[in-house]
Motif scaffolding. Structure first.
Motif, PDB file in Angstrom:
ATOM      1  N   SER A   1      18.246  78.305  29.121  1.00 57.70           N
ATOM      2  CA  SER A   1      19.260  77.711  28.251  1.00 57.70           C
ATOM      3  C   SER A   1      19.508  78.578  27.027  1.00 57.70           C
ATOM      4  O   SER A   1      20.644  78.712  26.576  1.00 57.70           O
ATOM      5  CB  SER A   1      18.834  76.306  27.820  1.00 57.70           C
ATOM      6  OG  SER A   1      18.804  75.444  28.928  1.00 57.70           O
ATOM      7  N   LEU A   2      18.463  79.182  26.480  1.00 61.93           N
ATOM      8  CA  LEU A   2      18.636  80.082  25.334  1.00 61.93           C
ATOM      9  C   LEU A   2      19.436  81.324  25.718  1.00 61.93           C
ATOM     10  O   LEU A   2      20.279  81.800  24.947  1.00 61.93           O
ATOM     11  CB  LEU A   2      17.273  80.496  24.765  1.00 61.93           C
ATOM     12  CG  LEU A   2      16.552  79.442  23.944  1.00 61.93           C
ATOM     13  CD1 LEU A   2      15.152  79.922  23.570  1.00 61.93           C
ATOM     14  CD2 LEU A   2      17.342  79.108  22.704  1.00 61.93           C
TER      15      LEU A   2
ATOM     16  N   GLU B   1      23.995  85.907  12.636  1.00 62.55           N
ATOM     17  CA  GLU B   1      22.954  84.968  12.228  1.00 62.55           C
ATOM     18  C   GLU B   1      22.560  84.060  13.391  1.00 62.55           C
ATOM     19  O   GLU B   1      21.374  83.788  13.599  1.00 62.55           O
ATOM     20  CB  GLU B   1      23.440  84.115  11.059  1.00 62.55           C
ATOM     21  CG  GLU B   1      23.676  84.896   9.791  1.00 62.55           C
ATOM     22  CD  GLU B   1      24.335  84.039   8.729  1.00 62.55           C
ATOM     23  OE1 GLU B   1      24.097  82.803   8.724  1.00 62.55           O
ATOM     24  OE2 GLU B   1      25.062  84.599   7.910  1.00 62.55           O
ATOM     25  N   LEU B   2      23.528  83.594  14.140  1.00 60.21           N
ATOM     26  CA  LEU B   2      23.232  82.744  15.292  1.00 60.21           C
ATOM     27  C   LEU B   2      22.427  83.490  16.344  1.00 60.21           C
ATOM     28  O   LEU B   2      21.470  82.948  16.905  1.00 60.21           O
ATOM     29  CB  LEU B   2      24.529  82.223  15.906  1.00 60.21           C
ATOM     30  CG  LEU B   2      25.294  81.173  15.107  1.00 60.21           C
ATOM     31  CD1 LEU B   2      26.670  80.945  15.695  1.00 60.21           C
ATOM     32  CD2 LEU B   2      24.510  79.880  15.089  1.00 60.21           C
ATOM     33  N   LEU B   3      22.801  84.746  16.599  1.00 60.81           N
ATOM     34  CA  LEU B   3      22.064  85.532  17.586  1.00 60.81           C
ATOM     35  C   LEU B   3      20.627  85.789  17.123  1.00 60.81           C
ATOM     36  O   LEU B   3      19.693  85.765  17.933  1.00 60.81           O
ATOM     37  CB  LEU B   3      22.787  86.833  17.871  1.00 60.81           C
ATOM     38  CG  LEU B   3      24.129  86.692  18.618  1.00 60.81           C
ATOM     39  CD1 LEU B   3      24.828  88.035  18.706  1.00 60.81           C
ATOM     40  CD2 LEU B   3      23.927  86.088  19.981  1.00 60.81           C
ATOM     41  N   GLN B   4      20.433  86.047  15.826  1.00 62.40           N
ATOM     42  CA  GLN B   4      19.077  86.239  15.295  1.00 62.40           C
ATOM     43  C   GLN B   4      18.243  84.970  15.451  1.00 62.40           C
ATOM     44  O   GLN B   4      17.062  85.028  15.801  1.00 62.40           O
ATOM     45  CB  GLN B   4      19.133  86.647  13.829  1.00 62.40           C
ATOM     46  CG  GLN B   4      19.605  88.068  13.612  1.00 62.40           C
ATOM     47  CD  GLN B   4      19.753  88.402  12.150  1.00 62.40           C
ATOM     48  OE1 GLN B   4      19.587  87.536  11.282  1.00 62.40           O
ATOM     49  NE2 GLN B   4      20.068  89.664  11.860  1.00 62.40           N
TER      50      GLN B   4
ATOM     51  N   ASP C   1      17.241  84.587  19.035  1.00 65.56           N
ATOM     52  CA  ASP C   1      16.212  85.571  19.385  1.00 65.56           C
ATOM     53  C   ASP C   1      14.823  85.147  18.885  1.00 65.56           C
ATOM     54  O   ASP C   1      13.817  85.548  19.455  1.00 65.56           O
ATOM     55  CB  ASP C   1      16.572  86.953  18.839  1.00 65.56           C
ATOM     56  CG  ASP C   1      17.721  87.582  19.605  1.00 65.56           C
ATOM     57  OD1 ASP C   1      17.975  87.157  20.753  1.00 65.56           O
ATOM     58  OD2 ASP C   1      18.378  88.485  19.042  1.00 65.56           O
ATOM     59  N   ARG C   2      14.755  84.361  17.815  1.00 68.94           N
ATOM     60  CA  ARG C   2      13.458  83.914  17.285  1.00 68.94           C
ATOM     61  C   ARG C   2      12.750  82.968  18.244  1.00 68.94           C
ATOM     62  O   ARG C   2      11.539  82.858  18.232  1.00 68.94           O
ATOM     63  CB  ARG C   2      13.642  83.231  15.934  1.00 68.94           C
ATOM     64  CG  ARG C   2      13.722  84.206  14.807  1.00 68.94           C
ATOM     65  CD  ARG C   2      13.651  83.503  13.483  1.00 68.94           C
ATOM     66  NE  ARG C   2      14.889  83.803  12.780  1.00 68.94           N
ATOM     67  CZ  ARG C   2      15.517  82.989  11.978  1.00 68.94           C
ATOM     68  NH1 ARG C   2      15.036  81.790  11.725  1.00 68.94           N
ATOM     69  NH2 ARG C   2      16.632  83.344  11.396  1.00 68.94           N
ATOM     70  N   PHE C   3      13.526  82.259  19.051  1.00 76.98           N
ATOM     71  CA  PHE C   3      12.926  81.308  19.987  1.00 76.98           C
ATOM     72  C   PHE C   3      12.657  82.011  21.280  1.00 76.98           C
ATOM     73  O   PHE C   3      12.035  81.820  22.126  1.00 76.98           O
ATOM     74  CB  PHE C   3      13.850  80.109  20.209  1.00 76.98           C
ATOM     75  CG  PHE C   3      14.011  79.274  18.975  1.00 76.98           C
ATOM     76  CD1 PHE C   3      13.002  78.427  18.574  1.00 76.98           C
ATOM     77  CD2 PHE C   3      15.158  79.345  18.211  1.00 76.98           C
ATOM     78  CE1 PHE C   3      13.143  77.653  17.446  1.00 76.98           C
ATOM     79  CE2 PHE C   3      15.311  78.575  17.074  1.00 76.98           C
ATOM     80  CZ  PHE C   3      14.297  77.726  16.693  1.00 76.98           C
TER      81      PHE C   3
END
Length: 73
Positions: A47-48, A65-68, A71-73
């Motif tokens: 899903s990510l 910002e959304l892509l970062q 990526d953290r998850f």
């Protein structure tokens, strides 16, 4: 269509740019969004990845910002 020859001495060469690519992107993003909704909770990583694909196809101002965040998850 004829133009006023005094006001427009030359004929115009008009080139159209079709929007098929834009429509294809919207359809693809819609399909990925529907697929995200059907994914079981066990497949949160898939899903990510789908969410990342949807965000990459947008023209949002805060896309980076959304892509970062994804990526953290």
């Amino acid at each position: 269509m004829q133009f006023d020859p005094v006001r427009y001495p030359n004929d115009f060469d008009i080139k159209l740019k079709p929007t098929l690519g834009i429509v294809a992107r919207e359809v693809e993003a819609g399909q990925m969004t529907q697929l995200m909704g059907m994914m079981p909770q066990e497949y949160h990583q898939v899903s990510l990845l789908l969410a990342r694909g949807v965000v990459e196809h947008t023209a949002l101002q805060n896309k980076a910002e959304l892509l970062q965040t994804i990526d953290r998850f």
